[in-house]
Design an enzyme around this catalytic site. Structure first.
Site, PDB file in Angstrom:
ATOM      1  N   ASP A   1     -51.907  22.504  28.171  1.00  0.00           N
ATOM      2  CA  ASP A   1     -51.025  23.648  28.383  1.00  0.00           C
ATOM      3  C   ASP A   1     -49.688  23.293  29.007  1.00  0.00           C
ATOM      4  O   ASP A   1     -48.940  24.175  29.408  1.00  0.00           O
ATOM      5  CB  ASP A   1     -51.723  24.678  29.287  1.00  0.00           C
ATOM      6  CG  ASP A   1     -52.753  25.474  28.507  1.00  0.00           C
ATOM      7  OD1 ASP A   1     -52.669  25.453  27.271  1.00  0.00           O
ATOM      8  OD2 ASP A   1     -53.612  26.094  29.134  1.00  0.00           O
TER       9      ASP A   1
ATOM     10  N   HIS B   1     -35.073  -2.922  30.987  1.00  0.00           N
ATOM     11  CA  HIS B   1     -35.467  -1.516  31.067  1.00  0.00           C
ATOM     12  C   HIS B   1     -36.831  -1.338  31.735  1.00  0.00           C
ATOM     13  O   HIS B   1     -37.602  -0.456  31.380  1.00  0.00           O
ATOM     14  CB  HIS B   1     -35.434  -0.852  29.681  1.00  0.00           C
ATOM     15  CG  HIS B   1     -34.033  -0.602  29.212  1.00  0.00           C
ATOM     16  ND1 HIS B   1     -33.723  -0.253  27.921  1.00  0.00           N
ATOM     17  CD2 HIS B   1     -32.860  -0.657  29.872  1.00  0.00           C
ATOM     18  CE1 HIS B   1     -32.404  -0.114  27.817  1.00  0.00           C
ATOM     19  NE2 HIS B   1     -31.864  -0.356  28.985  1.00  0.00           N
TER      20      HIS B   1
ATOM     21  N   ASP C   1     -31.707   0.459  39.496  1.00  0.00           N
ATOM     22  CA  ASP C   1     -30.750   1.081  38.570  1.00  0.00           C
ATOM     23  C   ASP C   1     -31.198   2.536  38.469  1.00  0.00           C
ATOM     24  O   ASP C   1     -32.216   2.829  37.843  1.00  0.00           O
ATOM     25  CB  ASP C   1     -30.818   0.366  37.214  1.00  0.00           C
ATOM     26  CG  ASP C   1     -29.806   0.897  36.210  1.00  0.00           C
ATOM     27  OD1 ASP C   1     -29.293   2.024  36.401  1.00  0.00           O
ATOM     28  OD2 ASP C   1     -29.553   0.204  35.204  1.00  0.00           O
TER      29      ASP C   1
ATOM     30  N   ASP D   1     -24.961   6.930  37.428  1.00  0.00           N
ATOM     31  CA  ASP D   1     -25.672   5.740  36.932  1.00  0.00           C
ATOM     32  C   ASP D   1     -25.224   4.544  37.772  1.00  0.00           C
ATOM     33  O   ASP D   1     -24.149   4.003  37.551  1.00  0.00           O
ATOM     34  CB  ASP D   1     -25.303   5.554  35.446  1.00  0.00           C
ATOM     35  CG  ASP D   1     -26.016   4.381  34.794  1.00  0.00           C
ATOM     36  OD1 ASP D   1     -26.832   3.736  35.467  1.00  0.00           O
ATOM     37  OD2 ASP D   1     -25.751   4.123  33.612  1.00  0.00           O
TER      38      ASP D   1
ATOM     39  N   HIS E   1     -26.467  -8.063  27.724  1.00  0.00           N
ATOM     40  CA  HIS E   1     -26.060  -6.679  27.441  1.00  0.00           C
ATOM     41  C   HIS E   1     -24.560  -6.522  27.598  1.00  0.00           C
ATOM     42  O   HIS E   1     -23.875  -7.438  28.061  1.00  0.00           O
ATOM     43  CB  HIS E   1     -26.833  -5.681  28.324  1.00  0.00           C
ATOM     44  CG  HIS E   1     -26.676  -5.892  29.804  1.00  0.00           C
ATOM     45  ND1 HIS E   1     -25.575  -5.447  30.502  1.00  0.00           N
ATOM     46  CD2 HIS E   1     -27.478  -6.500  30.722  1.00  0.00           C
ATOM     47  CE1 HIS E   1     -25.723  -5.755  31.788  1.00  0.00           C
ATOM     48  NE2 HIS E   1     -26.857  -6.397  31.952  1.00  0.00           N
TER      49      HIS E   1
ATOM     50  N   HIS F   1     -20.605   1.506  29.296  1.00  0.00           N
ATOM     51  CA  HIS F   1     -20.854   2.594  28.342  1.00  0.00           C
ATOM     52  C   HIS F   1     -20.228   3.847  28.914  1.00  0.00           C
ATOM     53  O   HIS F   1     -19.941   3.917  30.115  1.00  0.00           O
ATOM     54  CB  HIS F   1     -22.358   2.778  28.076  1.00  0.00           C
ATOM     55  CG  HIS F   1     -23.206   3.021  29.303  1.00  0.00           C
ATOM     56  ND1 HIS F   1     -23.262   4.246  29.936  1.00  0.00           N
ATOM     57  CD2 HIS F   1     -24.018   2.207  30.018  1.00  0.00           C
ATOM     58  CE1 HIS F   1     -24.075   4.163  30.970  1.00  0.00           C
ATOM     59  NE2 HIS F   1     -24.542   2.935  31.063  1.00  0.00           N
TER      60      HIS F   1
ATOM     61  N   HIS G   1     -25.951   7.668  28.650  1.00  0.00           N
ATOM     62  CA  HIS G   1     -25.196   6.910  27.643  1.00  0.00           C
ATOM     63  C   HIS G   1     -24.444   7.984  26.865  1.00  0.00           C
ATOM     64  O   HIS G   1     -24.936   8.517  25.887  1.00  0.00           O
ATOM     65  CB  HIS G   1     -26.117   6.094  26.732  1.00  0.00           C
ATOM     66  CG  HIS G   1     -26.730   4.925  27.450  1.00  0.00           C
ATOM     67  ND1 HIS G   1     -27.635   4.082  26.878  1.00  0.00           N
ATOM     68  CD2 HIS G   1     -26.537   4.444  28.713  1.00  0.00           C
ATOM     69  CE1 HIS G   1     -27.992   3.139  27.757  1.00  0.00           C
ATOM     70  NE2 HIS G   1     -27.339   3.360  28.873  1.00  0.00           N
TER      71      HIS G   1
ATOM     72  N   GLU H   1     -20.970  -2.695  34.598  1.00  0.00           N
ATOM     73  CA  GLU H   1     -22.259  -3.190  35.062  1.00  0.00           C
ATOM     74  C   GLU H   1     -22.621  -4.572  34.545  1.00  0.00           C
ATOM     75  O   GLU H   1     -23.588  -4.730  33.815  1.00  0.00           O
ATOM     76  CB  GLU H   1     -23.363  -2.194  34.676  1.00  0.00           C
ATOM     77  CG  GLU H   1     -23.331  -1.748  33.208  1.00  0.00           C
ATOM     78  CD  GLU H   1     -24.502  -0.825  32.872  1.00  0.00           C
ATOM     79  OE1 GLU H   1     -25.627  -1.153  33.258  1.00  0.00           O
ATOM     80  OE2 GLU H   1     -24.279   0.198  32.209  1.00  0.00           O
TER      81      GLU H   1
ATOM     82  N   TYR I   1     -29.274 -12.908  34.691  1.00  0.00           N
ATOM     83  CA  TYR I   1     -30.742 -12.847  34.740  1.00  0.00           C
ATOM     84  C   TYR I   1     -31.287 -14.233  34.410  1.00  0.00           C
ATOM     85  O   TYR I   1     -31.024 -14.757  33.328  1.00  0.00           O
ATOM     86  CB  TYR I   1     -31.257 -11.816  33.724  1.00  0.00           C
ATOM     87  CG  TYR I   1     -30.515 -10.494  33.816  1.00  0.00           C
ATOM     88  CD1 TYR I   1     -30.935  -9.492  34.695  1.00  0.00           C
ATOM     89  CD2 TYR I   1     -29.363 -10.268  33.056  1.00  0.00           C
ATOM     90  CE1 TYR I   1     -30.236  -8.298  34.805  1.00  0.00           C
ATOM     91  CE2 TYR I   1     -28.655  -9.077  33.155  1.00  0.00           C
ATOM     92  CZ  TYR I   1     -29.096  -8.098  34.036  1.00  0.00           C
ATOM     93  OH  TYR I   1     -28.394  -6.922  34.139  1.00  0.00           O
TER      94      TYR I   1
ATOM     95  N   ARG J   1     -27.796  -7.219  38.891  1.00  0.00           N
ATOM     96  CA  ARG J   1     -26.835  -6.369  38.171  1.00  0.00           C
ATOM     97  C   ARG J   1     -26.167  -5.483  39.218  1.00  0.00           C
ATOM     98  O   ARG J   1     -26.819  -5.054  40.179  1.00  0.00           O
ATOM     99  CB  ARG J   1     -27.527  -5.521  37.106  1.00  0.00           C
ATOM    100  CG  ARG J   1     -26.582  -4.588  36.347  1.00  0.00           C
ATOM    101  CD  ARG J   1     -27.182  -4.034  35.047  1.00  0.00           C
ATOM    102  NE  ARG J   1     -28.322  -3.153  35.254  1.00  0.00           N
ATOM    103  CZ  ARG J   1     -29.580  -3.475  35.028  1.00  0.00           C
ATOM    104  NH1 ARG J   1     -29.889  -4.670  34.575  1.00  0.00           N
ATOM    105  NH2 ARG J   1     -30.561  -2.604  35.242  1.00  0.00           N
TER     106      ARG J   1
ATOM    107  N   GLU K   1     -23.594  -2.096  39.298  1.00  0.00           N
ATOM    108  CA  GLU K   1     -23.037  -1.083  38.393  1.00  0.00           C
ATOM    109  C   GLU K   1     -22.392   0.054  39.170  1.00  0.00           C
ATOM    110  O   GLU K   1     -22.997   0.619  40.075  1.00  0.00           O
ATOM    111  CB  GLU K   1     -24.163  -0.497  37.527  1.00  0.00           C
ATOM    112  CG  GLU K   1     -23.723   0.684  36.677  1.00  0.00           C
ATOM    113  CD  GLU K   1     -24.829   1.206  35.778  1.00  0.00           C
ATOM    114  OE1 GLU K   1     -26.012   1.087  36.158  1.00  0.00           O
ATOM    115  OE2 GLU K   1     -24.516   1.726  34.699  1.00  0.00           O
TER     116      GLU K   1
HETATM  117 CA    CA Z   1     -25.850   2.019  32.945  1.00  0.00          CA
END
Ligand code: CA
Length: 454
Positions: A45, A249, A266, A277, A360, A364, A371, A398, A402, A419, A421
């Site tokens: 439900d 991710h 992140d 972000d 990467h 963006h 995004h 960002e 790695y 990273r 950002e």
């Molecule tokens: Ca980002």
């Protein structure tokens, strides 16, 4: 009846008027049909938390499901119509209040409003004798099916002399081009979203200590977001400690925060439909090790240089190119790349020798979606030239590095993933960092963490 209207109603009317003007310029007249998102079933439900469609929201400010915006445009006039859920006392007891068509006209500033139950009966008439339709095409199967149904009902009457629209325009590029440049209201919301998210990051750094788990810090982020009025996260928070930071991710899970490891977060919030972000990487115990510092300083230098180039008149690509130069020079300094094998910095950039460590892009767009929409190319140019940054555009910056365990990488750098950002508004004065409340310099992070008991 008291007069109620949507906060910032004028902004939504202005956007609809811009769209109407664009349609006049393109085809003289036409009908816009824009649907919002569907409710999505989760289990038994329960549904997933409802999130309206971003384009629909941008044009209406309306957050209820089962809603449609119709704009009838002629060279000299226009009519705006909302179809929405009818008032229903029984359903409202269970699911919450509905605006209802009776209040929708004044609240949403449209000319007419009807129950969504009348949509199928009314749409063929609204499309009759029109030439151009502006809608989502081949994106939403529900919308495609509705358009087919309405047009088939008109085609069945073609022998009576009724004209059926022949020209179909995808409305998304029009709206997305508008969404790319933020107005004052959007900028003010995104400043707030940036501050709230930055506070979340500060709180996570203050809480961090060996022995906790990733989900503890995720909970601190969420607490800070919600207590400041953000409706939700803008995307699933990444809280990644140790080697997990090298999974781009990764979702916050249950890994233990260990003494001597880094933690990469992140995370951003969604405030009144607008995203922030931010990424920060900090030592679990509040003190960077020497190898961690070496890598961090390279990523930070790349990020600052990229931000310096995120200014009016530069190509969207420019910050990425500037970040790459510093990251790649840094990979030589760390002896991960070397001249004998990789040649110069320029050679290594051209041959993409950095890709095992930086896979990467640097930026963006950011806005209603994390995004965000908007072409990364100049829409009117004949070649594929990069978008030129203009006042009111908001982008993330960002860069990262790695290092998974590998024979190419000195062991002291293994499992370091960093990273950094920030969210950057291009302004007439250069730019403004919307997320600058979150500390980024090594001294500032160590200072904050030591004052909170680390
Ligand atoms: Ca980002």
């Amino acid at each position: 009846m008291t007069s109620i209207k949507l906060p910032n109603l004028e902004a939504f009317i202005t956007r609809r008027n811009s769209l109407i003007q664009h349609i006049r310029t393109t085809s003289g007249s036409g009908v816009v049909v824009l649907n919002t998102a569907k409710e999505v079933f989760r289990s038994r439900d329960s549904d997933y938390p409802y999130r309206h469609d971003s384009d629909f929201y941008y044009m209406t400010g309306f957050c209820e499901p089962q809603s449609y915006l119709v704009l009838q445009v002629t060279p000299t006039s226009s009519t705006s119509i909302i179809f929405c859920r009818p008032k229903d006392l029984e359903r409202e007891i269970w699911d919450g209040l509905r605006l209802g068509p009776e209040l929708a006209t004044q609240y949403l500033g449209v000319d007419q409003a009807f129950s969504v139950e009348e949509l199928n009966a009314m749409m063929p008439d609204l499309l009759k004798n029109q030439t151009h339709i502006y809608s989502r095409l081949a994106i939403s199967s529900d919308m495609d099916a509705l358009l087919r149904e309405w047009l088939n009902s008109l085609r069945a009457k073609a022998r009576l002399g009724i004209k059926v629209p022949q020209h179909f325009h995808d409305i998304e590029p029009l709206i997305h081009e508008m969404r790319l440049t933020k107005d004052a209201i959007e900028i003010s919301l995104m400043r707030k979203a940036g501050k709230i998210a930055a506070n979340g990051h500060i709180r996570a750094m203050q809480t961090s200590r060996p022995g906790l788990r990733e989900y503890h810090l995720e909970a601190e982020l969420l607490y800070e977001f919600r207590r400041n009025g953000a409706q939700s996260v803008a995307y699933n928070s990444i809280v990644a400690t140790g080697q997990n930071a090298c999974i781009l991710h990764y979702k916050a899970s249950d890994a233990e925060l260990k003494n001597g490891d880094l933690c990469l977060i992140d995370a951003g919030c969604e405030l009144d439909s607008y995203a922030s972000d931010i990424t920060r990487t900090f030592p679990v115990n509040g003190k960077f090790t020497t190898p961690q510092k070496e890598v961090y300083e390279i990523v930070l230098a790349a990020q600052q240089e990229a931000i310096r180039h995120s200014i009016l008149g530069n190509e969207f690509q420019k910050p990425h190119e500037k970040a790459l130069e510093i990251l790649v020079a840094g990979l030589f300094d760390l002896k991960i790349l070397n001249q004998a094998t990789h040649g110069t910095v320029a050679n290594a950039i051209e041959n993409k020798s950095y890709q095992p460590y930086y896979m990467h892009r640097t930026s963006h767009w950011l806005g209603i979606d994390v995004h965000d929409v908007g072409s990364y190319r100049e829409p009117m140019s004949s070649d594929d030239s990069s978008r030129i940054l203009r006042e009111g555009m908001i982008l993330t910056v960002e860069p990262g590095l790695y290092f998974r365990p590998s024979p190419e990488v000195p062991e002291k750098y293994w499992n370091i993933g960093i990273r950094i950002e920030d969210d950057v508004l291009v302004s007439s004065k250069g730019n403004e960092i919307l997320s600058s409340d979150a500390p980024v310099a090594i001294n500032d992070i160590e200072g904050l963490m030591s004052s909170s008991g680390n």
